[in-house]
Design a protein around this motif. Structure first.
Motif, PDB file in Angstrom:
ATOM      1  N   ASN A  95       0.836  -1.189   0.000  1.00  0.00           N
ATOM      2  CA  ASN A  95       0.000   0.000   0.000  1.00  0.00           C
ATOM      3  C   ASN A  95       0.877   1.247   0.000  1.00  0.00           C
ATOM      4  N   GLY A  96       0.482   2.237  -0.784  1.00  0.00           N
ATOM      5  CA  GLY A  96       1.216   3.485  -0.808  1.00  0.00           C
ATOM      6  C   GLY A  96       2.447   3.488  -1.685  1.00  0.00           C
ATOM      7  N   ALA A  97       2.660   2.399  -2.438  1.00  0.00           N
ATOM      8  CA  ALA A  97       3.859   2.322  -3.282  1.00  0.00           C
ATOM      9  C   ALA A  97       3.751   3.182  -4.532  1.00  0.00           C
ATOM     10  N   GLY A  98       2.524   3.557  -4.926  1.00  0.00           N
ATOM     11  CA  GLY A  98       2.324   4.357  -6.135  1.00  0.00           C
ATOM     12  C   GLY A  98       1.674   3.603  -7.273  1.00  0.00           C
ATOM     13  N   LYS A  99       1.214   2.391  -7.021  1.00  0.00           N
ATOM     14  CA  LYS A  99       0.678   1.544  -8.079  1.00  0.00           C
ATOM     15  C   LYS A  99      -0.570   2.148  -8.722  1.00  0.00           C
ATOM     16  N   THR A 100      -1.530   2.528  -7.890  1.00  0.00           N
ATOM     17  CA  THR A 100      -2.780   3.093  -8.411  1.00  0.00           C
ATOM     18  C   THR A 100      -2.530   4.448  -9.065  1.00  0.00           C
ATOM     19  N   THR A 101      -1.629   5.235  -8.499  1.00  0.00           N
ATOM     20  CA  THR A 101      -1.275   6.528  -9.097  1.00  0.00           C
ATOM     21  C   THR A 101      -0.707   6.335 -10.496  1.00  0.00           C
ATOM     22  N   LEU A 102       0.160   5.352 -10.659  1.00  0.00           N
ATOM     23  CA  LEU A 102       0.726   5.064 -11.970  1.00  0.00           C
ATOM     24  C   LEU A 102      -0.373   4.657 -12.942  1.00  0.00           C
ATOM     25  N   LEU A 103      -1.251   3.790 -12.509  1.00  0.00           N
ATOM     26  CA  LEU A 103      -2.340   3.331 -13.376  1.00  0.00           C
ATOM     27  C   LEU A 103      -3.227   4.507 -13.790  1.00  0.00           C
ATOM     28  N   SER A 104      -3.551   5.375 -12.838  1.00  0.00           N
ATOM     29  CA  SER A 104      -4.408   6.523 -13.129  1.00  0.00           C
ATOM     30  C   SER A 104      -3.751   7.480 -14.117  1.00  0.00           C
ATOM     31  N   SER A 105      -2.440   7.669 -14.002  1.00  0.00           N
ATOM     32  CA  SER A 105      -1.752   8.565 -14.930  1.00  0.00           C
ATOM     33  C   SER A 105      -1.721   7.981 -16.333  1.00  0.00           C
ATOM     34  N   LEU A 106      -1.539   6.669 -16.431  1.00  0.00           N
ATOM     35  CA  LEU A 106      -1.524   6.029 -17.744  1.00  0.00           C
ATOM     36  C   LEU A 106      -2.888   6.112 -18.426  1.00  0.00           C
ATOM     37  N   MET A 107      -3.953   6.164 -17.622  1.00  0.00           N
ATOM     38  CA  MET A 107      -5.306   6.246 -18.168  1.00  0.00           C
ATOM     39  C   MET A 107      -5.745   7.685 -18.384  1.00  0.00           C
ATOM     40  N   GLY A 108      -4.830   8.638 -18.178  1.00  0.00           N
ATOM     41  CA  GLY A 108      -5.142  10.035 -18.453  1.00  0.00           C
ATOM     42  C   GLY A 108      -5.887  10.746 -17.355  1.00  0.00           C
ATOM     43  N   LEU A 109      -5.933  10.156 -16.156  1.00  0.00           N
ATOM     44  CA  LEU A 109      -6.672  10.746 -15.053  1.00  0.00           C
ATOM     45  C   LEU A 109      -5.823  11.684 -14.198  1.00  0.00           C
ATOM     46  N   LEU A 110      -4.506  11.587 -14.327  1.00  0.00           N
ATOM     47  CA  LEU A 110      -3.591  12.429 -13.553  1.00  0.00           C
ATOM     48  C   LEU A 110      -2.513  12.985 -14.471  1.00  0.00           C
ATOM     49  N   PRO A 111      -2.064  14.207 -14.231  1.00  0.00           N
ATOM     50  CA  PRO A 111      -0.946  14.753 -15.016  1.00  0.00           C
ATOM     51  C   PRO A 111       0.355  14.035 -14.683  1.00  0.00           C
ATOM     52  N   PHE A 112       1.261  13.990 -15.638  1.00  0.00           N
ATOM     53  CA  PHE A 112       2.549  13.327 -15.431  1.00  0.00           C
ATOM     54  C   PHE A 112       3.639  14.079 -16.182  1.00  0.00           C
ATOM     55  N   SER A 113       4.873  13.772 -15.848  1.00  0.00           N
ATOM     56  CA  SER A 113       6.013  14.199 -16.656  1.00  0.00           C
ATOM     57  C   SER A 113       6.677  12.945 -17.197  1.00  0.00           C
ATOM     58  N   GLY A 114       7.376  13.101 -18.307  1.00  0.00           N
ATOM     59  CA  GLY A 114       7.958  11.944 -18.982  1.00  0.00           C
ATOM     60  C   GLY A 114       7.222  11.660 -20.278  1.00  0.00           C
ATOM     61  N   GLU A 115       7.372  10.440 -20.788  1.00  0.00           N
ATOM     62  CA  GLU A 115       6.756  10.063 -22.060  1.00  0.00           C
ATOM     63  C   GLU A 115       5.915   8.801 -21.912  1.00  0.00           C
ATOM     64  N   VAL A 116       4.792   8.796 -22.591  1.00  0.00           N
ATOM     65  CA  VAL A 116       3.950   7.600 -22.668  1.00  0.00           C
ATOM     66  C   VAL A 116       3.612   7.358 -24.131  1.00  0.00           C
ATOM     67  N   ALA A 117       3.774   6.125 -24.582  1.00  0.00           N
ATOM     68  CA  ALA A 117       3.427   5.744 -25.956  1.00  0.00           C
ATOM     69  C   ALA A 117       2.192   4.857 -25.918  1.00  0.00           C
TER      70      ALA A 117
END
Length: 258
Positions: free
Chosen positions: A44-66
């Motif tokens: 819990n709290g490792a960032g797993k859900t945050t990563l998933l949400s960013s990949l689905m366009g629900l959260l802003p991110f920096s870096g690149e996604v293809a």
């Protein structure tokens, strides 16, 4: 199991996500290829859900996604990603409790209907083939379903959009062991049907058993990665995530193969 030459559906490089000054995900890179089940495990709290949400366009991110070959440095809209073939099944499932099972499912195919596709009933029959229990309860209000049935409904609703890639967030959360086994059997079946899956899961044993490749996430970073079968034998993974039973299972497998 898909090969390393299969097309890449989703990849990220140096992806970071922050909540204000707090870095929740830090410079991670990963990829999911066609025909794969890829899992991310961790506490819990490792960032797993945050990563998933960013990949689905629900959260802003920096870096690149293809996404399906197109690289971006900013979130794409959820609607655009769904149309391109992505689907998210959130941890809380987010069903419409007062609506029937069938109506919840049909809503999952609404965007396809809006684009002029009129084969939702055929897709509904396919979903009922995967989840016979949902067919039995098609007229029942979603809010009256058991936890396992709600998870099945959330998965079925996502499948109504005909995704190429499903993002699953903690599908086993709060479920009894027999239901968890059924959910993971369905995940394996979906891969056979051509649906690739990115699976975020705390149940490392079940996740590694169904996945082709795995990532271990700790404090916003990937601490380990590799073929899931290899990670399941890793001493650190066994000690931290699989426990004593996992160690015994690993030893038994080695003894059987000797």
């Amino acid at each position: 199991m898909s090969g390393t030459d299969a097309p890449i559906l989703l990849a990220c490089r140096d992806l970071s996500v922050s909540y204000g000054k707090i870095a929740a995900v830090r410079s991670v890179g990963m990829e999911i290829r066609e025909g794969q089940v890829v899992t991310i495990v961790g506490p819990n709290g490792a960032g797993k859900t945050t990563l998933l949400s960013s990949l689905m366009g629900l959260l802003p991110f920096s870096g690149e996604v293809a996404y399906f070959g197109e690289t971006t440095t900013r979130p794409l809209g959820v609607e655009k990603l769904v149309r391109r073939g992505m689907g998210l099944i959130p941890e809380k499932r987010e069903l419409f409790g007062s609506m029937s099972v069938e109506d919840n499912l049909l809503l999952g195919g609404f965007d396809r209907w809006r684009q002029g596709q009129r084969n939702q009933r055929d897709t509904l029959d396919e979903v009922f083939g995967i989840f016979p229990r949902l067919k039995e309860r098609r007229r029942q209000a979603a809010g009256t379903l058991s936890g396992g049935e709600r998870q099945m409904l959330a998965m079925g609703r996502a499948l109504m959009a005909k995704p190429k890639l499903l993002l699953l967030d903690e599908p086993s959360l709060g479920l009894a062991p027999l239901i968890i086994a059924e959910i993971f059997r369905i995940i394996a079946d979906l891969r056979q049907r051509g649906v690739s899956i990115l699976l975020v899961e705390q149940n490392a044993r079940a996740a590694m058993a169904v996945a082709d490749y795995g990532y271990v996430m700790e404090a916003g970073e990937f601490a380990l990665q590799g073929p899931a079968a290899d990670l399941a034998k890793n001493d650190r993974v066994i000690e931290t995530y699989l426990g004593i039973a996992g160690a015994h299972a690993s030893a038994d497998k080695e003894a059987a193969g000797a």
